[in-house]
Write an enzyme that holds these catalytic residues in place. Structure first.
Site, PDB file in Angstrom:
ATOM      1  N   ARG A 148      -5.561  -4.792 -16.606  1.00  0.00           N
ATOM      2  CA  ARG A 148      -6.533  -5.311 -15.677  1.00  0.00           C
ATOM      3  C   ARG A 148      -8.055  -4.348 -15.648  1.00  0.00           C
ATOM      4  NH1 ARG A 148      -3.827  -9.028 -11.717  1.00  0.00           N
ATOM      5  NH2 ARG A 148      -5.558  -8.919 -10.464  1.00  0.00           N
ATOM      6  N   TYR A 151     -11.635  -5.272 -15.985  1.00  0.00           N
ATOM      7  CA  TYR A 151     -12.295  -5.904 -14.961  1.00  0.00           C
ATOM      8  C   TYR A 151     -12.628  -5.023 -13.655  1.00  0.00           C
ATOM      9  CZ  TYR A 151     -13.224  -9.511 -11.367  1.00  0.00           C
ATOM     10  OH  TYR A 151     -14.013 -10.242 -10.348  1.00  0.00           O
ATOM     11  N   GLU A 153     -12.139  -1.542 -13.362  1.00  0.00           N
ATOM     12  CA  GLU A 153     -13.099  -0.383 -13.467  1.00  0.00           C
ATOM     13  C   GLU A 153     -14.284  -0.727 -13.769  1.00  0.00           C
ATOM     14  OE1 GLU A 153     -12.131   2.263 -12.487  1.00  0.00           O
ATOM     15  OE2 GLU A 153      -9.872   2.999 -13.150  1.00  0.00           O
ATOM     16  N   ASN A 180     -10.338 -13.172  -2.959  1.00  0.00           N
ATOM     17  CA  ASN A 180      -9.887 -14.727  -3.584  1.00  0.00           C
ATOM     18  C   ASN A 180     -10.691 -15.685  -2.874  1.00  0.00           C
ATOM     19  OD1 ASN A 180      -7.845 -14.453  -5.610  1.00  0.00           O
ATOM     20  ND2 ASN A 180      -6.101 -14.619  -4.037  1.00  0.00           N
ATOM     21  N   ARG A 192      -6.026 -18.946 -11.953  1.00  0.00           N
ATOM     22  CA  ARG A 192      -5.994 -18.533 -10.486  1.00  0.00           C
ATOM     23  C   ARG A 192      -5.080 -19.324  -9.805  1.00  0.00           C
ATOM     24  NH1 ARG A 192     -11.917 -16.377  -9.365  1.00  0.00           N
ATOM     25  NH2 ARG A 192     -12.658 -17.822 -11.026  1.00  0.00           N
ATOM     26  N   PHE A 197      -1.870 -24.033  -9.245  1.00  0.00           N
ATOM     27  CA  PHE A 197      -0.800 -24.830  -8.598  1.00  0.00           C
ATOM     28  C   PHE A 197      -1.391 -26.281  -8.462  1.00  0.00           C
ATOM     29  CE2 PHE A 197       1.132 -21.092  -5.720  1.00  0.00           C
ATOM     30  CZ  PHE A 197       1.425 -20.617  -7.007  1.00  0.00           C
ATOM     31  N   THR A 214       6.840 -14.225  -2.375  1.00  0.00           N
ATOM     32  CA  THR A 214       6.807 -13.666  -1.109  1.00  0.00           C
ATOM     33  C   THR A 214       5.469 -12.719  -0.934  1.00  0.00           C
ATOM     34  OG1 THR A 214       8.123 -11.882  -1.490  1.00  0.00           O
ATOM     35  CG2 THR A 214       8.900 -13.906  -0.329  1.00  0.00           C
ATOM     36  N   THR A 216       1.698 -11.915  -0.781  1.00  0.00           N
ATOM     37  CA  THR A 216       0.600 -12.618  -0.125  1.00  0.00           C
ATOM     38  C   THR A 216      -0.639 -12.626  -0.549  1.00  0.00           C
ATOM     39  OG1 THR A 216       0.141 -10.726   1.575  1.00  0.00           O
ATOM     40  CG2 THR A 216       2.015 -12.271   2.215  1.00  0.00           C
ATOM     41  N   ARG A 283      -2.737  -8.494  -0.708  1.00  0.00           N
ATOM     42  CA  ARG A 283      -4.233  -8.107  -0.565  1.00  0.00           C
ATOM     43  C   ARG A 283      -4.762  -8.875   0.590  1.00  0.00           C
ATOM     44  NH1 ARG A 283      -6.779  -8.490  -5.342  1.00  0.00           N
ATOM     45  NH2 ARG A 283      -6.027  -6.536  -6.007  1.00  0.00           N
TER      46      ARG A 283
END
Ligand code: NAD
Length: 319
Positions: A148, A151, A153, A180, A192, A197, A214, A216, A283
């Protein structure tokens, strides 16, 4: 130099054919401005801006921000950069170039024009945070060599460049750290969590949850985000940010999946897979600064935002 003959501005939006950029452009045009949309269509699509082509105040230019740009504008919103992990990991070297060379080129343009420039930075600058919720003075916990990092850095370096141009060349900068965000015009295949979903539910496929669900996330609806960016651009010159923009209400990824199943009426099963490398477990933004300086806070509840987003995905091809 600012134009003197009217209050209408000519505004450059890089990455304007993408998800956030196209909504920002809609709002700027509604306010009577002229907009120049610059995009190389890597993840953006002409469909996101098709409805604007008859508008005489709108112009599209296909261009890669890794190369210098010579145009005349009054303000710059720098959004060009693939934002979803599948897209930014597809060509990681290009991702870093887009953030870093793109920032240098757009800051160079702002320097020549002496105009305000806003950077779409990200909560990813905090990495897998050791502090909750994240305030802007937290320096982050970022892996510099992981998958990752191109993106995270890249965006960190872009912030450095923005602040150096401000200190060294006195360019009026604004840095938004975006958390987000979801809504209509998200890319169908961007992986994403919200779009994933919804698309899986509408196709009747299993819903993939990474980890045990779980972990978040906080989700900000795109209309709220755009309002915050415009308010940030309008702040007085001495305000540079960085400022967190997002929704501070936290939801478990599992809860989100269930809400989408309930709304779509899908009979999909929840399927659990291992967490990807460096995926943060929690986050959530501290948005006190945005509340105070921008007099802003998110207004659209997840329930309403999900309805609008599901309606959008029902209206487009999911292939
Ligand atoms: N959506 C979010 O939740 C989120 C969160 C944090 C930060 N951001 C930032 O906001 C910005 C917009 O994100 P988005 O969700 O709309 O993503 P997106 O992928 O839909 O939009 C990015 C746009 O930039 C364009 N682009 C990519 N590389 C380019 C280049 N080299 N030259 C010109 N155009 C280029 C793409 O074609 C696309 O239209 C990005 O900078 C992203 O890092 C988004």
């Amino acid at each position: 130099m600012p134009r003197l003959y009217d209050s209408r501005k000519r505004i450059l939006v890089t990455g304007g054919a993408g998800f956030l950029g196209s909504h920002l452009i809609d709002r700027l045009l509604e306010r009577g401005h002229e907009v120049l949309c610059v995009d190389n269509l890597f993840t953006g699509t002409k469909r996101n801006i098709d409805h604007l082509h008859g508008n005489p105040r709108f112009e599209f230019m296909r261009h890669d921000v890794c190369f210098p740009l010579y145009v005349e504008v009054d303000e710059i919103y720098n959004l060009a950069c693939p934002a979803s992990p599948v897209h930014y990991q597809h060509d990681p070297v290009q991702t870093t170039k887009t953030s870093v060379h793109g920032a240098i080129n757009m800051l160079g343009l702002a320097k020549r024009l002496r105009c305000k420039i806003l950077q779409a930075s990200t909560s990813e600058v905090y990495g897998d945070p050791a502090v909750h919720p994240q305030t802007e003075d937290y320096w982050g916990h970022v892996n510099p060599i992981g998958i990752r990092s191109c993106y995270d850095e890249g965006k960190r370096c872009a912030e450095t460049l923005f602040f150096d141009y401000w200190r060294q060349h006195n360019i009026p900068i604004k840095v938004a750290r975006i958390f987000n965000t979801y809504g209509p015009r998200m890319h169908v295949a961007d992986g994403r969590v919200v779009s994933n979903f919804i698309v899986q539910a509408l196709k009747g496929e299993d819903i993939t949850i990474y980890g045990d669900g779980t972990q978040t996330r906080s989700f900000c609806f795109v209309d709220d985000l755009v309002e915050a960016l415009i308010r940030l651009m309008a702040t007085e010159e001495s305000f540079t940010g960085p400022v967190n923009i997002g929704n501070s209400r936290e939801f478990q990824v599992r809860e989100l999946a269930q809400a989408i199943l309930d709304k779509t009426g899908a009979l999909s099963q929840l399927v659990f897979k291992p967490l990807p490398q460096d995926d943060p477990l929690q986050r959530r933004p501290d948005i006190s600064k945005a509340r105070e300086v921008l007099q802003w806070e998110p207004r659209v509840a997840l329930d309403e935002g999900l309805d609008k987003t599901i309606d959008y995905f029902r209206s487009v091809s999911l292939l």
